[in-house]
Design a protein around this motif. Sequence first.
Motif, short mmCIF file in Angstrom:
data_model
loop_
_atom_site.label_atom_id
_atom_site.label_comp_id
_atom_site.label_asym_id
_atom_site.label_seq_id
_atom_site.Cartn_x
_atom_site.Cartn_y
_atom_site.Cartn_z
N LEU A 216 0.65 -1.08 0.46
CA LEU A 216 -0.38 0.09 0.29
C LEU A 216 0.70 1.14 -0.37
O LEU A 216 1.75 1.81 0.26
CB LEU A 216 -1.12 0.21 1.41
CG LEU A 216 -2.17 -1.25 1.24
CD1 LEU A 216 -1.80 -1.07 2.95
CD2 LEU A 216 -2.88 -0.67 0.34
N GLN A 230 -4.68 4.99 3.83
CA GLN A 230 -4.70 4.59 5.36
C GLN A 230 -6.43 4.48 5.45
O GLN A 230 -6.68 3.59 5.90
CB GLN A 230 -4.27 5.97 5.67
CG GLN A 230 -1.90 5.96 6.29
CD GLN A 230 -2.17 6.74 4.63
OE1 GLN A 230 -3.39 7.78 3.88
NE2 GLN A 230 -0.79 6.16 3.96
N TYR A 232 -8.30 3.15 3.59
CA TYR A 232 -8.63 2.16 2.94
C TYR A 232 -8.41 0.59 3.42
O TYR A 232 -9.00 -0.25 4.15
CB TYR A 232 -8.29 2.42 1.65
CG TYR A 232 -8.07 0.67 0.85
CD1 TYR A 232 -9.19 -0.01 0.03
CD2 TYR A 232 -6.69 -0.70 0.90
CE1 TYR A 232 -8.75 -1.71 -0.26
CE2 TYR A 232 -6.29 -1.81 0.47
CZ TYR A 232 -7.82 -2.24 -0.30
OH TYR A 232 -7.53 -3.69 -0.42
N GLU A 233 -6.98 0.47 3.82
CA GLU A 233 -6.08 -0.24 5.64
C GLU A 233 -7.44 -0.41 5.87
O GLU A 233 -7.42 -2.05 6.38
CB GLU A 233 -4.74 -0.25 4.86
CG GLU A 233 -4.94 -1.56 6.15
CD GLU A 233 -3.23 -1.79 6.41
OE1 GLU A 233 -2.34 -1.67 6.48
OE2 GLU A 233 -2.30 0.61 6.42
N LYS A 234 -7.84 0.83 6.65
CA LYS A 234 -8.88 0.28 7.98
C LYS A 234 -9.84 -0.19 7.20
O LYS A 234 -10.48 -1.26 8.12
CB LYS A 234 -8.06 1.87 8.40
CG LYS A 234 -9.52 1.74 9.85
CD LYS A 234 -9.67 3.18 9.97
CE LYS A 234 -10.98 3.47 11.38
NZ LYS A 234 -10.85 4.78 12.10
N TYR A 236 -10.27 -2.14 4.97
CA TYR A 236 -10.64 -3.72 4.60
C TYR A 236 -10.21 -4.22 5.84
O TYR A 236 -10.38 -5.95 6.11
CB TYR A 236 -8.95 -3.84 4.03
CG TYR A 236 -8.60 -4.81 3.36
CD1 TYR A 236 -8.99 -5.72 2.65
CD2 TYR A 236 -7.80 -5.36 3.98
CE1 TYR A 236 -8.71 -7.10 2.72
CE2 TYR A 236 -6.76 -7.11 3.92
CZ TYR A 236 -7.28 -8.28 2.56
OH TYR A 236 -6.64 -9.33 2.72
N ASN A 237 -9.24 -3.65 7.45
CA ASN A 237 -9.03 -4.97 8.21
C ASN A 237 -10.35 -5.14 8.91
O ASN A 237 -10.71 -5.94 9.35
CB ASN A 237 -7.73 -4.08 8.92
CG ASN A 237 -6.66 -4.09 8.13
OD1 ASN A 237 -6.07 -5.08 7.25
ND2 ASN A 237 -5.94 -3.49 8.55
N SER A 245 -4.79 -12.24 5.72
CA SER A 245 -4.33 -10.90 4.95
C SER A 245 -3.85 -11.56 3.95
O SER A 245 -2.90 -12.09 3.96
CB SER A 245 -3.59 -9.75 6.02
OG SER A 245 -3.85 -8.75 4.86
N LYS A 247 -0.74 -9.41 1.20
CA LYS A 247 -0.66 -8.59 0.02
C LYS A 247 -1.07 -8.04 -1.05
O LYS A 247 -0.31 -7.39 -1.21
CB LYS A 247 0.89 -8.85 0.91
CG LYS A 247 1.64 -9.88 -0.27
CD LYS A 247 3.32 -10.13 0.55
CE LYS A 247 4.06 -10.78 -0.83
NZ LYS A 247 4.68 -10.99 -1.17
N GLY A 250 -4.11 -5.07 -1.98
CA GLY A 250 -4.18 -3.37 -2.41
C GLY A 250 -5.02 -3.62 -3.71
O GLY A 250 -4.84 -2.99 -4.84
N THR A 306 -2.52 1.88 -3.95
CA THR A 306 -0.92 1.01 -4.26
C THR A 306 -0.15 1.84 -4.82
O THR A 306 1.18 1.88 -5.26
CB THR A 306 -0.86 -0.47 -5.29
OG1 THR A 306 -1.29 -0.04 -6.48
CG2 THR A 306 -1.28 -1.30 -4.58
#
Length: 835
Positions: A216, A230, A232-234, A236-237, A245, A247, A250, A306
């Motif tokens: 990312l 950031q 998006y990652e939150k 996604y998690n 998860s 890698k 993204g 990404t």
Amino acid sequence: SFFQCDNAKGLKAFYDAIKYGPNHLMVFGGVCATVTSIIAESLKGWNLVQLSFAATTPELADKKKYPYFFRTVPSDNAVNPAILKLLKHYHWKRVGTLTQDVQRFSEVRNDLTGVLYGEDIEISDTESFSNDPCTSVKKLKGNDVRIILGQFDEEMAVKVFCCAYDEEMYGSKYQWIIPGWYENLWWESWINSSQCLSKNLLAAMEGYIGVDFEPLSSKTNKTISGRTPQQYEKEYNAKRGDGQSSKFHGYAYDGIWVIARTLQRAMNYLNATNKHQKIEDFNYTNHKLGKIFLNAMNETRFFGVTGEVVFRNGERMGTIKFTQFQEQKEVKVGEYNAVDDKLVIINNSIRFQGLEPPKDKTIIQEELRKISLPLYSILSALTILGMIMASAFLFFNIKNRNQKLIKMSSPYMNNLIILGGMLSYASIFLFGLDGSFVSEKTFETLCTVRTWILTVGYTTAFGAMFAKTWRVHAIFKNVKMKKKIIKDQKLLGIVGGMLLIDLCILICWQVVDPLRRTVEKYNMEPDPAGRDISIRPILEHCENTHMTIWLGIVYAYKGLLMLFGCFLAWETRNVSIPALNDSKYIGMSVYNVGIMCIIGAAVSFLTRDQPNVQFCIVALVIIFCSTITLCLVFVPKLITLRTNPDAATQNRRFQFTQNQKKEDSKTSTSVTSVNQASTSRLEGLQSENHRLRMKITELDKDLEEVTMQLQDTPEKTTYIKQNHYQDLNDILSIRNFTDGKDGEKAILKNHLDQNPPAQWGSSDPSRTSKDPIEDINSPEHIQRRLSLQLPILHHAYLPSIGGVDASCASPCVSPSASPRHRHVPPSFRVMVSGL
């Protein structure tokens, strides 16, 4: 189906979708490299564009073979430009590669070779292995590879670092760069398969740099979806929950946006060019629409989670991250943006084991092993003291050159001995000058100059010493030479001949095979200051092609000269005049010089790699030999001249004379050589002769006084008879001392035997009737007595001092004749000649 990595199943699933499913505009997916490559190769027949978010195999970058293949994840080869940028950043220009024998890793290595080619970066060694990497690791160390680019999986990585620990290829001098896509705590899964301890493995792994694509983006910009990476990652998690998860999530997310943007671009293109055709009209035989989709995807560009999404020949120009293994965890230390071709290193994030980044090779710093300046100063000071001493001896020799002791010891030869010693001293200054003081060209000149000076100085000193010893030998041992004059000019000629031989050898040496400056390199040594460099000591030498032969010629000549000196010293050992005979001191000098030269030459050869030790030994040998030689020659003369200047020429004169007489009795030859030795002897004899002449003068005065008394006082006859007969004996003894011939003494003795003392009282028988006293003291008797006595006295001492008057010689012509029958002159006269 693609995730099962089964080529047959994957291919069957693809064909079923084509045959039984609706018309597909694109293919999205492909994780396994083998399945993806088979399908991607067949897409051209259906005019389908494929977009993968997880296939990183470099093989798929071949556009001739896979023209319709795209991927949002960077290829494994994408790390190579990033590695190139990192190498340039730290000025690493020499690397080595260690590759596992797997196609995926071999392709990356081959591409890396092409990337580094022409970039002034050398791949000094390329090693590969199948199962045991230790041999390859050892070869890398042997080739002095300090920056290692590795391509291997996690299992082999554990083995590689275990071998690196065993070979000590870790720490401040080495940098490992390996793939960064390993799982978290990857080493724990494979530590049991290796034979090294966990702490050793972690020690070898400390500081390695991993290179992989960035999952990312680290930027805070809003993406095409309106979310920041950031955010998006939150999200996604949150939606993932406890699921595993990946890698690649993204890249899958951005892949969906790539397909959407591609279709949108294609529709816009169709609307602008052909209003009657739509994307729904696409079928597998529609080559035109297939090309539109291909071009639209190739031109897609936006900012995703990404990073910047852009394709170049179907390859994603993504972001590459750098991580470093620090204290058992991976820390991001930098990233490389392929779009901008820019490397960013996070401040103070990279921790190298040393004070600075490792060198790309062992930095070999050539260091001249030079002579220590304090040592050179100390030995130079000792040399100056020796030259001052030699100058003092020279002043002493010149000042006292007219003194008998110095004059007999050949002052000119002494000056040459001093000159030779000073030349030997001067060579020490030249032996101490190396590359730290002079240039290479000057050093090469000094090689010749110092050899010439030392050789000429040695020959001058010992040649002069042996030459004057040869003169003593020629005088006292060689009978034929005793009648010749050996002057200093001849001795100078002898020394000149010796020097001429030296010059011939040195000139031939210089012309045929001159001395050159050579540099000898020794094994590398660690830097005493602890820097990441190695010190290669170098040492300057004066050498030529046939050094051994030339040194053998010089040593042979000098050895013969020393043997000749020993022979002369032995032959003249019994000459008892100290001022002439230096044989004892010559022997001591030859012994000391010979022993010191042998020891010095051997130790100097053994310590040729230690210039300080070698110079110290050479200098001390020269100082010792020169000093001991000068002191043995001049100190005894200095002491003798201060205490008893005549002892060296007089104390052993009589012993010398007796020894010489013994030699004369054997050879029947008198020593008449006119040189300094015979001159000294002649001066001694003249001094003795002068004393005897004074004695004779006193006796002449006494005799004259007695004669006058005899003429005036008859009563003195008895006194004359008793006392002056003793004077005759004294004169005889004086004559016998001054002249060794027994013939003349025999003449006088016979004369006295024929004229005994009793004649002083005898009388003629014809006059016995007269008064005895009156008869003895008559004028006739007195005149007869004097006419007989005076010639005898004159013949007793005058031959030793110059001669006898002819008028006084007649009475002694016939010693056997009686004085009564000789002619008596009417008057007498005493004549002394030569006094």
